[in-house]
Design a protein around this motif. Structure first.
Motif, mmCIF file in Angstrom:
data_model
loop_
_atom_site.group_PDB
_atom_site.id
_atom_site.type_symbol
_atom_site.label_atom_id
_atom_site.label_comp_id
_atom_site.label_asym_id
_atom_site.label_seq_id
_atom_site.Cartn_x
_atom_site.Cartn_y
_atom_site.Cartn_z
ATOM 1 N N GLY A 63 -3.416 -7.846 15.979
ATOM 2 C CA GLY A 63 -1.869 -8.186 16.347
ATOM 3 C C GLY A 63 -1.066 -8.543 15.323
ATOM 4 N N ARG A 64 -1.187 -7.966 14.334
ATOM 5 C CA ARG A 64 -0.411 -8.054 13.014
ATOM 6 C C ARG A 64 0.328 -6.967 12.700
ATOM 7 N NH1 ARG A 64 -1.612 -9.166 6.985
ATOM 8 N NH2 ARG A 64 -3.095 -7.534 6.911
ATOM 9 N N ALA A 65 1.482 -6.863 12.644
ATOM 10 C CA ALA A 65 2.493 -5.742 12.423
ATOM 11 C C ALA A 65 2.755 -5.847 10.877
ATOM 12 C CB ALA A 65 3.691 -5.874 13.103
ATOM 13 N N LEU A 66 2.074 -4.805 10.340
ATOM 14 C CA LEU A 66 2.421 -4.579 8.893
ATOM 15 C C LEU A 66 3.887 -4.074 8.629
ATOM 16 C CD1 LEU A 66 -0.996 -2.711 7.827
ATOM 17 C CD2 LEU A 66 -0.268 -5.369 7.607
ATOM 18 N N GLU B 58 0.931 -1.222 0.087
ATOM 19 C CA GLU B 58 -0.008 -0.022 -0.071
ATOM 20 C C GLU B 58 0.892 1.087 -0.004
ATOM 21 O OE1 GLU B 58 -3.512 -0.066 0.063
ATOM 22 O OE2 GLU B 58 -3.953 -2.047 0.727
ATOM 23 N N VAL B 59 0.917 1.908 -1.131
ATOM 24 C CA VAL B 59 1.780 3.169 -1.227
ATOM 25 C C VAL B 59 1.133 4.588 -1.164
ATOM 26 C CG1 VAL B 59 3.451 4.132 -2.689
ATOM 27 C CG2 VAL B 59 2.835 1.829 -3.295
ATOM 28 N N PHE B 60 1.769 5.291 -0.459
ATOM 29 C CA PHE B 60 1.037 6.722 0.017
ATOM 30 C C PHE B 60 1.850 7.755 -0.738
ATOM 31 C CE2 PHE B 60 -2.030 5.103 2.770
ATOM 32 C CZ PHE B 60 -1.742 3.863 2.840
ATOM 33 N N ILE B 61 1.164 8.676 -1.584
ATOM 34 C CA ILE B 61 1.843 9.760 -2.348
ATOM 35 C C ILE B 61 1.047 10.731 -2.069
ATOM 36 C CG2 ILE B 61 2.948 8.041 -4.035
ATOM 37 C CD1 ILE B 61 0.549 9.041 -6.035
ATOM 38 N N GLY B 62 1.805 12.080 -2.363
ATOM 39 C CA GLY B 62 0.994 13.355 -2.159
ATOM 40 C C GLY B 62 1.896 14.406 -1.779
ATOM 41 N N PRO B 63 1.313 15.565 -1.772
ATOM 42 C CA PRO B 63 2.188 16.874 -1.636
ATOM 43 C C PRO B 63 2.738 16.979 -0.118
ATOM 44 C CG PRO B 63 -0.037 17.381 -2.272
ATOM 45 C CD PRO B 63 -0.040 15.870 -2.111
ATOM 46 N N PRO B 64 4.030 17.527 0.067
ATOM 47 C CA PRO B 64 4.707 17.598 1.253
ATOM 48 C C PRO B 64 3.743 18.112 2.576
ATOM 49 C CG PRO B 64 5.821 19.208 -0.188
ATOM 50 C CD PRO B 64 4.427 18.501 -0.986
ATOM 51 N N GLY B 65 3.676 17.263 3.436
ATOM 52 C CA GLY B 65 3.144 17.646 4.498
ATOM 53 C C GLY B 65 1.537 17.390 4.967
ATOM 54 N N VAL B 66 1.049 16.550 4.171
ATOM 55 C CA VAL B 66 -0.368 16.267 4.016
ATOM 56 C C VAL B 66 -0.865 15.522 5.146
ATOM 57 C CG1 VAL B 66 -1.090 16.959 1.666
ATOM 58 C CG2 VAL B 66 -0.213 14.674 2.008
ATOM 59 N N GLY B 67 0.182 14.549 5.526
ATOM 60 C CA GLY B 67 -0.010 13.486 6.734
ATOM 61 C C GLY B 67 0.251 12.077 6.001
ATOM 62 N N LYS B 68 0.947 11.988 5.074
ATOM 63 C CA LYS B 68 1.362 10.440 4.638
ATOM 64 C C LYS B 68 1.861 9.426 5.822
ATOM 65 C CE LYS B 68 4.045 12.197 1.254
ATOM 66 N NZ LYS B 68 3.923 13.726 1.748
ATOM 67 N N THR B 69 2.873 10.023 6.290
ATOM 68 C CA THR B 69 3.868 9.296 7.568
ATOM 69 C C THR B 69 3.068 8.943 8.441
ATOM 70 O OG1 THR B 69 5.659 10.126 6.622
ATOM 71 C CG2 THR B 69 5.750 8.973 8.580
ATOM 72 N N THR B 70 2.134 10.012 8.936
ATOM 73 C CA THR B 70 1.273 9.900 10.135
ATOM 74 C C THR B 70 -0.122 8.838 9.823
ATOM 75 O OG1 THR B 70 1.397 12.180 10.363
ATOM 76 C CG2 THR B 70 -0.183 11.144 11.861
ATOM 77 N N THR B 71 -0.405 8.982 8.521
ATOM 78 C CA THR B 71 -1.402 7.972 8.061
ATOM 79 C C THR B 71 -1.063 6.403 8.013
ATOM 80 O OG1 THR B 71 -2.654 9.810 6.922
ATOM 81 C CG2 THR B 71 -3.100 7.395 6.530
ATOM 82 N N ILE B 72 0.219 6.459 7.717
ATOM 83 C CA ILE B 72 0.844 4.976 7.777
ATOM 84 C C ILE B 72 0.997 4.581 9.119
ATOM 85 C CG2 ILE B 72 2.920 3.720 7.365
ATOM 86 C CD1 ILE B 72 3.079 5.347 4.583
ATOM 87 N N ALA B 73 1.473 5.426 10.012
ATOM 88 C CA ALA B 73 1.499 5.043 11.434
ATOM 89 C C ALA B 73 0.204 4.569 11.953
ATOM 90 C CB ALA B 73 2.210 6.192 12.264
ATOM 91 N N LYS B 74 -0.730 5.448 11.796
ATOM 92 C CA LYS B 74 -2.080 5.020 12.186
ATOM 93 C C LYS B 74 -2.713 3.617 11.961
ATOM 94 C CE LYS B 74 -3.642 9.983 12.623
ATOM 95 N NZ LYS B 74 -4.493 11.138 11.800
ATOM 96 N N ILE B 75 -2.423 3.565 10.558
ATOM 97 C CA ILE B 75 -2.796 2.232 9.664
ATOM 98 C C ILE B 75 -2.328 1.091 10.414
ATOM 99 C CG2 ILE B 75 -2.968 0.773 7.577
ATOM 100 C CD1 ILE B 75 -3.282 3.553 6.183
ATOM 101 N N ALA B 76 -1.006 1.100 10.555
ATOM 102 C CA ALA B 76 -0.275 0.241 11.237
ATOM 103 C C ALA B 76 -0.696 -0.011 12.649
ATOM 104 C CB ALA B 76 1.298 0.345 11.078
ATOM 105 N N ALA B 77 -0.658 0.956 13.345
ATOM 106 C CA ALA B 77 -1.003 0.809 14.777
ATOM 107 C C ALA B 77 -2.354 0.025 14.976
ATOM 108 C CB ALA B 77 -0.902 2.264 15.459
ATOM 109 N N ARG B 78 -3.379 0.569 14.013
ATOM 110 C CA ARG B 78 -4.651 0.059 14.301
ATOM 111 C C ARG B 78 -4.703 -1.489 13.854
ATOM 112 N NH1 ARG B 78 -9.182 3.081 13.368
ATOM 113 N NH2 ARG B 78 -8.969 4.910 14.740
ATOM 114 N N GLU B 79 -4.086 -1.887 12.991
ATOM 115 C CA GLU B 79 -4.008 -3.337 12.472
ATOM 116 C C GLU B 79 -3.297 -4.194 13.742
ATOM 117 O OE1 GLU B 79 -5.548 -4.681 10.066
ATOM 118 O OE2 GLU B 79 -4.408 -6.594 9.961
ATOM 119 N N ARG B 80 -2.189 -3.530 14.327
ATOM 120 C CA ARG B 80 -1.686 -4.242 15.423
ATOM 121 C C ARG B 80 -2.610 -4.641 16.394
ATOM 122 N NH1 ARG B 80 3.715 -5.669 17.031
ATOM 123 N NH2 ARG B 80 2.711 -7.021 18.813
#
Ligand SMILES: Nc1nc2c(ncn2[C@@H]2O[C@H](COP(=O)(O)OP(=O)(O)OP(=O)(O)O)[C@@H](O)[C@H]2O)c(=O)[nH]1
Ligand SMILES: [Mg+2]
Length: 331
Positions: free
Chosen positions: A162-165, A136-158
């Protein structure tokens, strides 16, 4: 085309005046709230300003042939269209929503009936039920929240399964960008790989045994190194690309962003920072025009709380900036 504005205390009254003045064929172009005239306005009173046009204008272009003309909306429908336009939707989208309500149900339609019609209209724009792709790839302009969104998705799945993406930082350009994602990966227990070149990205994707979330730099795909990364991704199967867009982006900027990132062929949109925007109504027509389903909506800076899968009800609520209960709407 003959345009005229009408000011009344309610949309319904403004509409009645427009019909009386311009005749039954008048149609509403927009409604807005404006300060009332005189002292009342200075004291904060507001009224509805409705702009209507006469459809049967002699200077208007020749009418479309019968079969290409959109179905005419009855008077009751026009009042509903005006209500939606007053919420910030544009006229064509508001009209399509109202066409979804049977004519016999338009008279006295409740806010909840209108909301259900909006839910139906935006259902094709949501992709809440997606299974994870391999990447799952996240692209977009600077500062829109790509990295934070990835962290949220991974933490939720965990937390949920109990799965660490896995996480891949294809974002190797900026000092700090890699460390931000690495810190989240450490906390969540995700495998973490830095891919500074397209070859490294290729290798990281080939080596991934489970779903990986790929973070990218906030740079245009027209940038040479980004283009190479995208080519590397295109060589792999089951890659899904999300274009991340902030909710308060202006329509003209959003249009430019869609065009700039079209080369990366995003098949999902993530809407971030809903908490910083009044409503998604201004962007809704563009989202509908582009037709790329929305996967997630984010509503704040907290990881992992402020992340939602984009359901039709949530999207409709974001457009009307009202909160509705999923179950109540469906019943
Ligand atoms: N209010 C609000 N802030 C958000 C949201 N999502 C992210 N942010 C904030 O936006 C800022 C940028 O977030 P990042 O995740 O670093 O954005 P990015 O797209 O990865 O940025 P680059 O890597 O520089 O392109 C941070 O301060 C986040 O906390 C959101 O939904 N609401
Ligand atoms: Mg980032």
């Amino acid at each position: 085309m003959q345009l005229k504005t009408f000011r009344q205390s309610t949309v319904r009254e403004a509409l009645r005046e427009a019909r009386e003045t311009l005749g039954p064929d008048a149609f509403v172009l927009k409604t807005e709230m404006v300060p009332a005239p005189g002292l009342r306005g200075l004291l904060g009173a507001r009224e509805v300003q409705l702009t209507a046009a006469l459809a049967q204008d002699v200077s208007a272009p020749r009418p479309l042939p019968e079969e290409r003309r959109p179905p005419v909306i009855d008077r009751e429908g026009e009042a509903l269209v005006a209500r939606l336009v007053a919420s910030g939707l544009d006229q064509p989208m508001a009209a399509d929503i109202v066409r979804g309500i049977p004519e016999s149900m338009r008279r006295g339609a409740t806010a909840s009936r209108l909301f259900r019609a909006l839910v139906d209209e935006v259902t094709p724009l949501t992709a809440a039920a997606d299974q994870f792709a391999r990447a799952e790839v996240f692209i977009g302009p600077p500062g829109v929240g790509k990295t934070t969104t990835i962290a949220k998705i991974a933490a939720r799945e965990r937390a949920a399964h109990g799965r660490a993406l896995g996480m891949i930082a294809a974002d190797g350009f900026r000092a700090g960008a890699v460390e931000q994602l690495r810190t989240y990966a450490d906390i969540i227990g995700s495998t973490f790989t830095v891919a500074r070149t397209s070859e490294e990205l290729d290798r990281a994707l080939s080596g991934a045994r489970h779903t990986v979330l790929v973070d990218t730099a906030g740079r245009s795909p027209k940038d040479g190194s980004v283009a190479e990364q995208l080519n590397a991704l295109a060589r792999h199967r089951s890659v899904r690309t999300h274009l991340v867009l902030a909710a308060d982006t202006s329509v003209s900027s959003a249009r430019r962003i869609f065009d700039t990132y079209a080369e990366a062929r995003p098949t999902r949109v993530v809407i971030t920072k809903l908490d910083e925007s009044d409503s998604l109504a201004p962007l809704s027509s563009l989202l509908r025009e582009r037709g790329i389903p929305i996967s997630y909506i984010t509503t704040g800076q907290c990881v992992p709380e402020d992340l939602e899968r984009a359901t039709p009800v949530l999207l409709a609520s974001a457009i009307l900036s009202e909160s509705y209960d999923e179950t109540a709407v469906r019943s």
